[in-house]
Design a protein around this motif. Structure first.
Motif, short mmCIF file in Angstrom:
data_model
loop_
_atom_site.label_atom_id
_atom_site.label_comp_id
_atom_site.label_asym_id
_atom_site.label_seq_id
_atom_site.Cartn_x
_atom_site.Cartn_y
_atom_site.Cartn_z
N PRO A 51 0.82 -1.21 0.00
CA PRO A 51 0.00 0.00 0.00
C PRO A 51 0.86 1.26 0.00
O PRO A 51 2.02 1.23 0.39
CB PRO A 51 -0.78 -0.12 1.31
CG PRO A 51 0.14 -0.88 2.21
CD PRO A 51 0.87 -1.84 1.31
N GLY A 52 0.29 2.35 -0.44
CA GLY A 52 0.95 3.66 -0.36
C GLY A 52 1.92 3.94 -1.49
O GLY A 52 2.17 3.12 -2.35
N ALA A 53 2.48 5.13 -1.42
CA ALA A 53 3.43 5.58 -2.43
C ALA A 53 4.82 5.06 -2.09
O ALA A 53 5.12 4.77 -0.93
CB ALA A 53 3.43 7.10 -2.47
N PRO A 54 5.69 4.98 -3.09
CA PRO A 54 7.06 4.54 -2.80
C PRO A 54 7.79 5.61 -1.99
O PRO A 54 7.42 6.78 -2.02
CB PRO A 54 7.68 4.40 -4.19
CG PRO A 54 6.88 5.29 -5.06
CD PRO A 54 5.49 5.28 -4.50
N PRO A 55 8.82 5.22 -1.25
CA PRO A 55 9.57 6.21 -0.47
C PRO A 55 10.24 7.20 -1.41
O PRO A 55 10.68 6.86 -2.49
CB PRO A 55 10.60 5.38 0.29
CG PRO A 55 10.66 4.08 -0.42
CD PRO A 55 9.35 3.89 -1.12
N SER A 56 10.30 8.47 -0.97
CA SER A 56 10.92 9.49 -1.82
C SER A 56 12.43 9.33 -1.79
O SER A 56 13.01 9.02 -0.76
CB SER A 56 10.51 10.90 -1.40
OG SER A 56 10.36 11.00 -0.03
N PRO A 57 13.06 9.57 -2.95
CA PRO A 57 14.52 9.41 -3.01
C PRO A 57 15.21 10.52 -2.22
O PRO A 57 14.71 11.62 -2.07
CB PRO A 57 14.83 9.53 -4.50
CG PRO A 57 13.68 10.28 -5.08
CD PRO A 57 12.49 9.94 -4.22
#
Length: 79
Positions: A51-57
């Motif tokens: 679930p959710g968005a990928p972690p930001s770089p």
């Protein structure tokens, strides 16, 4: 009665086994059923979706990167 001919060929990504091709002609349409051999059938692959968005770089500093701009001496008239 019409006796026209028609030719069509297709390439298969596998070699059909003997007896694995069934055909029938119905109302002017040729139906082909070609069974894939067991070695050509790929197994299913399961991919978990979180679930959710990928972690930001993390931010990357441009200070360590070499300059992409060409100097004026390198571009233009060689004289």
């Amino acid at each position: 009665m019409r006796t026209d001919s028609f030719y069509r060929s297709i390439f298969l990504p596998f070699e059909p086994e003997e007896g694995a091709v069934e055909t029938h002609f119905d109302r002017g349409v040729l139906h082909l059923t070609i069974e894939k051999p067991a070695k050509a059938v790929k197994t299913a692959k399961t991919i978990d979706i979180g679930p959710g968005a990928p972690p930001s770089p993390s931010p990357v500093s441009n200070a360590a990167a070499p300059s992409q701009a060409a100097s004026p001496a390198a571009v233009g008239d060689p004289n």
